[in-house]
Design an enzyme around this catalytic site. Sequence first.
Site, mmCIF file in Angstrom:
data_model
loop_
_atom_site.group_PDB
_atom_site.id
_atom_site.type_symbol
_atom_site.label_atom_id
_atom_site.label_comp_id
_atom_site.label_asym_id
_atom_site.label_seq_id
_atom_site.Cartn_x
_atom_site.Cartn_y
_atom_site.Cartn_z
ATOM 1 N N GLY A 84 45.326 37.227 -29.765
ATOM 2 C CA GLY A 84 46.225 36.414 -28.960
ATOM 3 C C GLY A 84 47.348 37.110 -28.232
ATOM 4 O O GLY A 84 48.020 36.489 -27.394
ATOM 5 N N GLU A 93 42.327 40.253 -34.663
ATOM 6 C CA GLU A 93 41.178 40.034 -33.770
ATOM 7 C C GLU A 93 41.600 40.087 -32.301
ATOM 8 O O GLU A 93 41.408 39.125 -31.558
ATOM 9 C CB GLU A 93 40.561 38.654 -34.047
ATOM 10 C CG GLU A 93 40.108 38.421 -35.468
ATOM 11 C CD GLU A 93 39.757 36.948 -35.725
ATOM 12 O OE1 GLU A 93 40.025 36.085 -34.868
ATOM 13 O OE2 GLU A 93 39.221 36.675 -36.811
ATOM 14 N N PRO A 94 42.185 41.183 -31.855
ATOM 15 C CA PRO A 94 42.603 41.226 -30.455
ATOM 16 C C PRO A 94 41.412 41.353 -29.517
ATOM 17 O O PRO A 94 40.445 42.058 -29.811
ATOM 18 C CB PRO A 94 43.465 42.497 -30.378
ATOM 19 C CG PRO A 94 42.943 43.375 -31.470
ATOM 20 C CD PRO A 94 42.445 42.457 -32.557
ATOM 21 N N GLY A 95 41.456 40.650 -28.408
ATOM 22 C CA GLY A 95 40.430 40.782 -27.375
ATOM 23 C C GLY A 95 41.079 41.265 -26.096
ATOM 24 O O GLY A 95 40.961 42.412 -25.683
ATOM 25 N N ARG A 96 41.854 40.343 -25.494
ATOM 26 C CA ARG A 96 42.423 40.590 -24.174
ATOM 27 C C ARG A 96 43.256 41.873 -24.108
ATOM 28 O O ARG A 96 43.179 42.604 -23.127
ATOM 29 C CB ARG A 96 43.302 39.391 -23.798
ATOM 30 C CG ARG A 96 43.730 39.357 -22.358
ATOM 31 C CD ARG A 96 44.785 38.268 -22.122
ATOM 32 N NE ARG A 96 44.498 36.993 -22.702
ATOM 33 C CZ ARG A 96 43.943 35.945 -22.056
ATOM 34 N NH1 ARG A 96 43.638 36.057 -20.789
ATOM 35 N NH2 ARG A 96 43.735 34.804 -22.680
ATOM 36 N N ARG A 133 38.676 32.702 -13.993
ATOM 37 C CA ARG A 133 40.011 32.442 -14.552
ATOM 38 C C ARG A 133 40.973 31.771 -13.559
ATOM 39 O O ARG A 133 41.661 30.822 -13.942
ATOM 40 C CB ARG A 133 40.634 33.729 -15.119
ATOM 41 C CG ARG A 133 39.779 34.410 -16.206
ATOM 42 C CD ARG A 133 40.542 35.479 -16.972
ATOM 43 N NE ARG A 133 41.571 34.889 -17.787
ATOM 44 C CZ ARG A 133 42.843 34.870 -17.469
ATOM 45 N NH1 ARG A 133 43.263 35.489 -16.386
ATOM 46 N NH2 ARG A 133 43.710 34.282 -18.248
ATOM 47 N N CYS A 145 30.906 26.927 -2.528
ATOM 48 C CA CYS A 145 31.204 25.693 -1.793
ATOM 49 C C CYS A 145 32.068 24.728 -2.602
ATOM 50 O O CYS A 145 31.634 23.632 -2.951
ATOM 51 C CB CYS A 145 29.907 25.032 -1.387
ATOM 52 S SG CYS A 145 28.917 26.169 -0.428
ATOM 53 N N GLU A 146 33.244 25.201 -2.973
ATOM 54 C CA GLU A 146 34.235 24.358 -3.654
ATOM 55 C C GLU A 146 35.610 24.844 -3.229
ATOM 56 O O GLU A 146 35.837 26.054 -3.190
ATOM 57 C CB GLU A 146 34.158 24.519 -5.178
ATOM 58 C CG GLU A 146 32.941 23.931 -5.810
ATOM 59 C CD GLU A 146 33.147 23.688 -7.307
ATOM 60 O OE1 GLU A 146 34.292 23.455 -7.747
ATOM 61 O OE2 GLU A 146 32.141 23.729 -8.010
ATOM 62 N N TYR A 184 37.519 38.311 -20.378
ATOM 63 C CA TYR A 184 37.183 36.963 -19.914
ATOM 64 C C TYR A 184 36.832 36.960 -18.420
ATOM 65 O O TYR A 184 37.127 36.003 -17.712
ATOM 66 C CB TYR A 184 38.320 35.976 -20.231
ATOM 67 C CG TYR A 184 38.727 36.021 -21.693
ATOM 68 C CD1 TYR A 184 37.847 35.563 -22.673
ATOM 69 C CD2 TYR A 184 39.947 36.562 -22.102
ATOM 70 C CE1 TYR A 184 38.184 35.641 -24.020
ATOM 71 C CE2 TYR A 184 40.289 36.640 -23.446
ATOM 72 C CZ TYR A 184 39.409 36.175 -24.394
ATOM 73 O OH TYR A 184 39.735 36.245 -25.718
HETATM 74 N N1 LLP Z 1 40.085 35.210 -32.428
HETATM 75 C C1 LLP Z 1 39.720 33.953 -32.166
HETATM 76 C C2 LLP Z 1 39.296 33.091 -33.272
HETATM 77 C C3 LLP Z 1 39.754 33.462 -30.843
HETATM 78 O O1 LLP Z 1 39.397 32.213 -30.594
HETATM 79 C C4 LLP Z 1 40.178 34.329 -29.794
HETATM 80 C C5 LLP Z 1 40.197 33.850 -28.406
HETATM 81 C C6 LLP Z 1 40.529 35.645 -30.122
HETATM 82 C C7 LLP Z 1 40.483 36.053 -31.453
HETATM 83 C C8 LLP Z 1 40.948 36.650 -29.091
HETATM 84 O O2 LLP Z 1 42.098 36.276 -28.420
HETATM 85 P P1 LLP Z 1 42.787 37.296 -27.404
HETATM 86 O O3 LLP Z 1 43.331 38.452 -28.207
HETATM 87 O O4 LLP Z 1 41.759 37.754 -26.442
HETATM 88 O O5 LLP Z 1 43.851 36.508 -26.762
HETATM 89 N N2 LLP Z 1 38.964 32.426 -21.582
HETATM 90 C C9 LLP Z 1 40.393 32.408 -21.807
HETATM 91 C C10 LLP Z 1 40.763 32.942 -23.177
HETATM 92 C C11 LLP Z 1 40.065 32.239 -24.315
HETATM 93 C C12 LLP Z 1 40.456 32.768 -25.673
HETATM 94 C C13 LLP Z 1 39.624 32.155 -26.740
HETATM 95 N N3 LLP Z 1 39.841 32.665 -28.049
HETATM 96 C C14 LLP Z 1 41.083 33.180 -20.687
HETATM 97 O O6 LLP Z 1 40.409 33.667 -19.782
HETATM 98 O O7 LLP Z 1 42.317 33.282 -20.681
#
Ligand code: LLP
Length: 422
Positions: free
Chosen positions: A240, A276-279, A315, A347-348, A376
């Site tokens: 997050g 659990e970092p993603g972004r 996004r 076309c939107e 994402y």
């Molecule tokens: N763990 C869980 C259980 C999650 O649901 C998520 C993201 C993460 C970790 C990773 O979160 P992050 O570190 O990436 O913020 N599509 C949206 C973001 C959806 C996030 C969903 N869950 C966007 O483009 O902003």
Amino acid sequence: MDHFTYKDGVLHAEDVSLVDIAATVGTPVYVYSAATLTRHFKLFEEALGWAESHLICFAIKSNSNLAVLKLLGDLGAGMDVVSGGEYLRAKAAGLPGERIVFSGVGKTREEIALVLDGGIRQFNVESEPELQAISELAAARGLRAPIALRVNPDVDAKTHEKIATGKSENKFGIPIAKARDVYAMAAALPGIDIVGVDVHIGSQLTDLEPFEQAFLKVAELTRALRADGHDIRRLDLGGGLGIPYERSNSAPPLPIEYGEVIKRTVGDLGCEIEIEPGRLISGNAGILVSSVVYLKEGEGRDFLILDAAMNDLVRPSMYGAYHDIVPVQEAAAGVEQAPVDIVGPVCETGDTFAKARQMPPVAAGDLVAFRSAGAYGAVMASEYNSRPLIPEVLVQGDHFAVIRQRPSYEEMLSRDSIPEWL
Ligand code: LLP
């Protein structure tokens, strides 16, 4: 910091010119930097350096290309997966089951069975019926499945409503007030081994205070659960942490500061820490390169029509998200900027990336790059308007590789079939 910089007036990914990549692979194309992915992963390693035992589980949902997963896996990352498909991606990238956590609110019995058979570090469980299903399937295999319950702490993450997950009205997790009862139920199930507590309150958080509130609640719950006799030895604190999308005016907290919040709130419990970092790992490690197809003069506004569209990067249209968009050929110093609407060909009207964005002059055929598109981006792409998915490229130093091919029209069409009775 990332590794997309201008060199001799041309935007580069590390030491590779984006003009060269576009000439070889075509546009639109996603380009990732191995050095940036590595750097971001290591920032989290440093941030949790104080914790005797920790695992950084990359949230595959943000970027699931096998090459990206292999790179992070080789650095020691674990993976957070939310589907059977993501689990198989982690496995295909060489990750052992012991480094994969399985999250998600609607795991099917097929997915649970797949993961039990392939090996898993822990299930992050979100409901009582899911707990029952996991126990049944594990017991049938003579196993006890390692689980953490995802608790919903009812904390406002102060982010976009579509990506906030920690309020009681959201579908996620077990209300924290109910957690002790559900843990007691879990302890009585034959196929369950309680290992920890899990929480994830949302994505793109630009303030540490909601994390602090949530983690304090987790600490309090952990003490209560231990008093109830449960061996809580692991805390999964979710992902997050936000990134600066708009470089000119935002500076979200750093991983090291986030690590300090974790230490301050749960550090004294002696638990193994998972995040659990993603972004934050993949977001600024990727850009989307697109060509200008036409410049169109409208009434009172001008349009920059690109070959990338909402199906490639959803996004902006889905969340109203901001992405920096820059010309690949650097604008001359002091050149006058003018407002344009930057749009795709779908076309939107929603296929709009930016409205009245100040841009230096660009012409048809010029390349532009969307920054912060590594998370994402490609993973949320679709073939809407029958536009084939776009390729992905990974750069390392002075070389690059196509890590996902652009499918041909034939490949796209070949997935459909017309029944013989038509
Ligand atoms: N763990 C869980 C259980 C999650 O649901 C998520 C993201 C993460 C970790 C990773 O979160 P992050 O570190 O990436 O913020 N599509 C949206 C973001 C959806 C996030 C969903 N869950 C966007 O483009 O902003």
